[in-house]
Design a protein around this motif. Structure first.
Motif, short mmCIF file in Angstrom:
data_model
loop_
_atom_site.label_atom_id
_atom_site.label_comp_id
_atom_site.label_asym_id
_atom_site.label_seq_id
_atom_site.Cartn_x
_atom_site.Cartn_y
_atom_site.Cartn_z
N ARG A 238 32.51 -10.36 61.21
CA ARG A 238 31.52 -9.43 62.39
C ARG A 238 30.86 -10.46 63.46
O ARG A 238 31.15 -10.10 64.62
CB ARG A 238 30.21 -8.83 61.67
CG ARG A 238 30.69 -7.46 60.59
CD ARG A 238 29.78 -7.31 59.63
NE ARG A 238 29.54 -8.17 58.71
CZ ARG A 238 28.53 -8.14 57.83
NH1 ARG A 238 27.57 -7.24 57.80
NH2 ARG A 238 28.41 -9.00 56.97
N ALA A 239 30.62 -11.64 63.05
CA ALA A 239 30.02 -12.38 64.15
C ALA A 239 31.32 -12.92 65.14
O ALA A 239 30.83 -12.92 66.45
CB ALA A 239 29.49 -13.82 63.80
N PHE A 240 32.33 -13.07 64.57
CA PHE A 240 33.34 -13.46 65.21
C PHE A 240 33.76 -12.45 66.24
O PHE A 240 34.12 -12.54 67.48
CB PHE A 240 34.53 -13.83 64.53
CG PHE A 240 35.96 -14.13 65.29
CD1 PHE A 240 36.10 -15.48 65.78
CD2 PHE A 240 37.00 -13.27 65.56
CE1 PHE A 240 37.24 -15.87 66.35
CE2 PHE A 240 37.82 -13.66 66.18
CZ PHE A 240 38.10 -14.77 66.63
N GLY A 241 33.83 -11.11 66.00
CA GLY A 241 34.07 -9.87 66.65
C GLY A 241 32.97 -9.87 67.74
O GLY A 241 33.56 -9.52 68.85
N VAL A 242 31.81 -10.30 67.69
CA VAL A 242 30.88 -9.77 68.80
C VAL A 242 31.15 -11.14 69.71
O VAL A 242 31.13 -10.62 71.12
CB VAL A 242 29.37 -10.12 67.98
CG1 VAL A 242 28.29 -10.21 69.35
CG2 VAL A 242 28.87 -9.07 67.08
N ALA A 243 31.37 -12.26 69.23
CA ALA A 243 31.63 -13.25 70.17
C ALA A 243 33.03 -13.15 70.93
O ALA A 243 32.72 -13.29 72.36
CB ALA A 243 31.75 -14.49 69.48
N VAL A 244 33.64 -12.79 70.42
CA VAL A 244 34.91 -12.46 71.22
C VAL A 244 34.88 -11.37 72.05
O VAL A 244 35.68 -11.23 73.10
CB VAL A 244 36.12 -12.43 70.12
CG1 VAL A 244 37.70 -12.14 70.76
CG2 VAL A 244 36.47 -13.80 69.50
N SER A 245 34.53 -10.10 71.67
CA SER A 245 34.17 -8.86 72.36
C SER A 245 33.61 -9.50 73.63
O SER A 245 33.99 -9.05 74.90
CB SER A 245 33.40 -8.01 71.67
OG SER A 245 34.35 -7.61 70.48
N GLY A 246 32.45 -10.16 73.22
CA GLY A 246 31.73 -10.55 75.00
C GLY A 246 32.60 -11.46 75.70
O GLY A 246 32.55 -11.53 76.93
#
Length: 424
Positions: free
Chosen positions: A354-362
């Motif tokens: 989930r943290a990776f998803g937030v970082a890459v989405s941004g």
């Protein structure tokens, strides 16, 4: 006093049994994604003769990260990660095989492409999280460097292969070949990855939306993670904004389309060399300390390159100087590699997807925003001036973020991890 961490080698990284399929399928997926996008872009242009529709087709791959990256990435924590990887590749193989059917209506092709692109967030989140599970210590840092380098090279190979296959065969055949690459990837992962339980299997099950929000809340409540993500987004926003004006900038430098490829390739080449140097010649202890000077190194040459373009004007010397400066900027842009390692070290395993998803989405968002703002600014001022501004303003904007990042060095996310899924 503990002994310094030993520097890992590429041989040691590849000796890890599960890394080989994770790395190999990453290359297949990246090259396959570029192959599909180029093939379908050509197909759309052949049918419509519309540059706008073909450009939209090429850009569709970024939309899922922006629209649902954090939400889809939650699958990497709620389900066994090996299973996510395998079934996502199976889905992509089926969707691409359907796209290869001749005569499909254009809207059907675009819808199928969108669903293919929707597979990227859960796959990349699960792969990144699983990499941290199977590699420890400096082996993870070296593997991250190798992955970033290979990303640049596999994109180039994907573009070149796509152009050759579409020219020799046809777009439908190229899409079918892409479907085969994903089928091979799924089989490889199924044969070589260990079966691990889902990271959240031992935690009381919450709603999907609640688990998605936990990734956002973890970053928000952890100063270390907040500083890392802020640095990633701000540094990328200004470091890659110049790509949004690459075409008019090449014209200003007197090179036009012939020099555009060289202009765009200079930075990735620098990132490749910089990544190799960090992985093989810099000790693990020094990599994180180098983040601040590398960020500065990634932005200063961009500002100087813009000034060179404004002052020197078109010509072989000014173009060569600009290309050399962009290469140096790429060397500095390798800061993302130790930052990636710091990010993983600060995130508890159960939150990594989930943290990776937030970082890459941004990350996708700021890349698009930077290119858009640069393009809009270039409507009124020369492209060289836009490039100079992106580098200079970037230095000012990133300064407070670097201060916050340095203040959090040495801290960990253990306090946040101890709160559990409902700790926010």
């Amino acid at each position: 006093m503990s002994a310094p961490a030993r520097q890992a080698t590429f041989r040691e990284v590849f000796a890890v049994r599960e890394f080989r399929p994770l790395f190999g399928t990453f290359l297949l997926s990246t090259a396959g994604d570029e192959l599909a996008r180029v093939a379908l872009t050509v197909l759309v242009y052949q049918r419509t003769n519309s540059p706008l529709l073909s450009a939209l087709t090429f850009a569709i791959g970024h939309f899922p990260w922006l629209l649902g990256g954090p939400f889809l990435s939650t699958l990497a924590d709620r389900l066994p990660r090996h299973r996510v990887l395998i079934w996502v590749d199976v889905a992509r193989a089926v969707l691409l095989a359907a796209m290869a059917v001749p005569g499909l209506p254009l809207w059907v092709l675009l819808v199928l492409l969108f669903f293919v692109s929707m597979c990227a967030p859960p796959f990349e989140s699960a792969r990144s999280a699983l990499m941290a599970d199977v590699l420890d210590g400096d082996r993870y840092a070296v593997a991250t460097s190798l992955t970033n380098i290979s990303l640049q090279l596999s994109q180039v190979v994907g573009f070149v292969a796509a152009g050759a296959l579409v020219a020799v065969l046809n777009p439908s055949a190229a899409l079918l070949i892409d479907a085969v690459t994903f089928a091979v990837s799924a089989l490889w992962l199924a044969a070589r990855l260990e079966r691990r339980p889902a990271p959240l299997s031992e935690v009381p099950r919450q709603s999907f939306l609640h688990d998605t929000g936990e990734g956002l809340r973890l970053i928000r409540r952890t100063p270390r993670l907040l500083a890392i993500v802020a640095l990633l987004w701000v540094g990328t926003l200004f470091g890659y904004a110049s790509e949004g004006v690459a075409v008019p900038w090449a014209d200003e430098l007197g090179r036009g389309a012939a020099g555009l490829g060289v202009l765009l390739a200079a930075n990735p080449l620098g990132v490749t060399i910089g990544g190799l140097v960090l992985a093989r010649l810099v000790s693990p202890e020094r990599r994180e300390r180098l983040v601040t000077p590398l960020v500065v190194l990634s932005l200063v040459p961009i500002a100087v390159a813009g000034v060179v373009g404004m002052v020197a004007g078109p010509g072989a010397v000014s173009f060569a100087t600009v290309v050399a400066l962009l290469f140096v900027s790429g060397l500095g842009a390798a800061w993302v590699i130790p930052l990636n390692v710091s990010f993983v070290q600060a995130v508890p395993s159960a939150y990594r997807g989930r943290a990776f998803g937030v970082a890459v989405s941004g990350l996708y968002g700021v890349q698009g925003l930077g290119a858009l703002v640069a393009g809009l600014t270039a409507e009124g001022v020369p492209a060289s001036a836009v490039v100079a501004l992106s580098g200079a303003v970037g230095l000012l904007a990133v300064a407070p973020v670097l201060v916050a990042y340095r203040r959090t060095q040495g801290s960990v996310a253990s306090a946040s991890a101890g709160e559990g899924p409902s700790g926010a």
